[in-house]
Design a protein around this motif. Structure first.
Motif, mmCIF file in Angstrom:
data_model
loop_
_atom_site.group_PDB
_atom_site.id
_atom_site.type_symbol
_atom_site.label_atom_id
_atom_site.label_comp_id
_atom_site.label_asym_id
_atom_site.label_seq_id
_atom_site.Cartn_x
_atom_site.Cartn_y
_atom_site.Cartn_z
ATOM 1 N N PHE A 220 0.811 -1.213 0.000
ATOM 2 C CA PHE A 220 0.000 0.000 0.000
ATOM 3 C C PHE A 220 0.847 1.267 0.000
ATOM 4 N N GLY A 221 2.152 1.095 -0.005
ATOM 5 C CA GLY A 221 3.044 2.245 -0.031
ATOM 6 C C GLY A 221 3.365 2.814 1.333
ATOM 7 N N ASN A 222 3.033 2.087 2.399
ATOM 8 C CA ASN A 222 3.308 2.560 3.759
ATOM 9 C C ASN A 222 4.569 1.903 4.300
ATOM 10 N N PRO A 223 5.422 2.660 4.963
ATOM 11 C CA PRO A 223 6.652 2.081 5.532
ATOM 12 C C PRO A 223 6.343 0.916 6.469
ATOM 13 N N LEU A 224 7.132 -0.142 6.365
ATOM 14 C CA LEU A 224 6.897 -1.343 7.176
ATOM 15 C C LEU A 224 6.975 -1.057 8.669
ATOM 16 N N VAL A 225 7.753 -0.080 9.062
ATOM 17 C CA VAL A 225 7.940 0.185 10.489
ATOM 18 C C VAL A 225 6.613 0.487 11.180
ATOM 19 N N PHE A 226 5.635 1.034 10.436
ATOM 20 C CA PHE A 226 4.352 1.373 11.052
ATOM 21 C C PHE A 226 3.607 0.126 11.535
ATOM 22 N N PRO A 255 2.130 11.208 10.868
ATOM 23 C CA PRO A 255 3.577 11.060 11.046
ATOM 24 C C PRO A 255 3.913 9.960 12.042
ATOM 25 N N LEU A 256 5.113 9.433 11.906
ATOM 26 C CA LEU A 256 5.534 8.300 12.734
ATOM 27 C C LEU A 256 5.488 8.632 14.218
ATOM 28 N N THR A 257 5.961 9.808 14.600
ATOM 29 C CA THR A 257 5.964 10.159 16.026
ATOM 30 C C THR A 257 4.548 10.175 16.598
ATOM 31 N N LEU A 258 3.586 10.633 15.813
ATOM 32 C CA LEU A 258 2.206 10.683 16.302
ATOM 33 C C LEU A 258 1.627 9.278 16.443
ATOM 34 N N VAL A 259 1.889 8.404 15.473
ATOM 35 C CA VAL A 259 1.388 7.028 15.557
ATOM 36 C C VAL A 259 1.978 6.337 16.781
ATOM 37 N N LEU A 260 3.242 6.595 17.056
ATOM 38 C CA LEU A 260 3.864 6.022 18.258
ATOM 39 C C LEU A 260 3.224 6.580 19.521
#
Length: 331
Positions: A220-226, A255-260
């Motif tokens: 889906f084009g999303n970074p695996l880290v998520f 953004p990654l920081t917000l998801v974390l």
């Protein structure tokens, strides 16, 4: 021989009665087995429903077929009742064949042989599962180390999955199999996703040092880290950052920081901010790291719960929030 003579022949009748008697015996066996099963808890009607739908109803149908075959002179009706009694047997045989095929496939995959069509690739998969690095090295010249098999399986992914959750090898090591593949020149990217979930950081370290892309994306084009925000070990995050992780990566605009932060992974939020991530980037709906931090701190203080020290450290890093009550700090 005419159709009517065929349906009234001895062989035709023998076939019908053989199948009918066999099915009657099977139904009787099921009936006796059901009666012999212990009843646990309250009577919820489960046994009665099984008797009706799986024994009584088929039994009545079978009896009607037997009567119709015995007393009907119509060749068409005789053929129809033969097909009717053959149906359950055909379904049973089909089910057994399908089950046996599935079992065989699973067993082959357990051995590393069920994912590829080429024999050499399956031999390499079996060598990986057995941690037989000598066999891997001898087979390597004759296989495509980066070929993709069933279920998008690659040799590297197979090795990483077994290294992550497979049993220990009697000889060699799971990590050794991964390292051997990488040394032979296999591309490391296909093993990254599973390595992010592994407890040991050694697998991820080996992949990243071999050139795995820390910013690899899914279909889906999303970074695996998520995918692993809720469970990613701190050591893994440090490795990703050291190898060029995009600290401001986004997933569906978040953004990654917000998801974390949403996942309450304030240890990773702290690490990313210290590494240079821009914690001010909002989601499309305006949600921010500072907003989530303020809400979670207020929730803890309202319930008179201890505030984790890492949340206080993030608050200090951000520097825009009122300082929470230090007396709520965990001892």
């Amino acid at each position: 021989m005419s159709f009517g003579n065929l349906t009234s022949s001895f062989g035709f009748s023998l076939t019908f009665w053989t199948i009918a008697v066999a099915e009657a015996g099977a139904l009787l066996f099921l009936f006796l087995s059901t009666l012999g099963q212990p009843q646990y808890g309250g009577n919820d009607g489960g046994r009665e429903m099984a008797l009706v739908f799986f024994i009584l109803t088929p039994g009545i149908v079978l009896l009607l077929c037997m009567l119709l075959f015995a007393f009907s002179g119509s060749p068409i009706w005789r053929l129809l009742v033969l097909l009717a009694v053959m149906g359950p047997g055909v379904l049973l045989i089909t089910s057994k064949v399908r089950s046996a095929t599935m079992t065989h496939r699973i067993e082959q995959m357990q051995l590393g042989r069920g994912y590829f069509t080429a024999r050499a690739m399956n031999d390499m998969g079996a060598a990986i599962v057995a941690c037989d690095t000598a066999a891997m090295q001898s087979l390597a010249p004759g296989v495509d180390l980066d070929a993709t098999g069933k279920e998008d399986m690659t040799l590297v992914r197979l090795a990483v999955e077994r290294a992550s959750d497979g049993p220990a090898c009697e000889r060699g090591s799971r990590l050794g199999a991964v390292m051997t593949l990488l040394a032979l020149g296999a591309a490391p990217d296909s093993g990254l996703d599973r390595a992010l979930a592994a407890t040991s950081p050694k697998i991820l370290d080996a992949l990243l040092k071999a050139g795995a892309n820390p910013n690899q994306v899914d279909s889906f084009g999303n970074p695996l880290v998520f995918r692993w925000c809720a469970s990613l070990p701190l050591t893994h995050a440090r490795m990703l950052i050291a190898h060029g992780l995009d600290l401001d990566a986004t997933e569906y605009g978040a953004p990654l920081t917000l998801v974390l932060a949403i996942n309450r992974r304030w240890d990773l939020v702290e690490l990313l901010i210290q590494s240079g991530a821009d914690w001010r980037i909002p989601r499309e709906d305006g949600r921010t790291v500072s907003g989530d931090l303020a809400e979670q701190l207020a929730e803890l203080q309202e319930g008179r719960n201890a505030v984790p020290p890492v949340m206080l450290r993030v608050s200090d890093l951000i520097g825009t929030l009122p300082q929470p009550d230090k007396s709520a700090l965990q001892p």
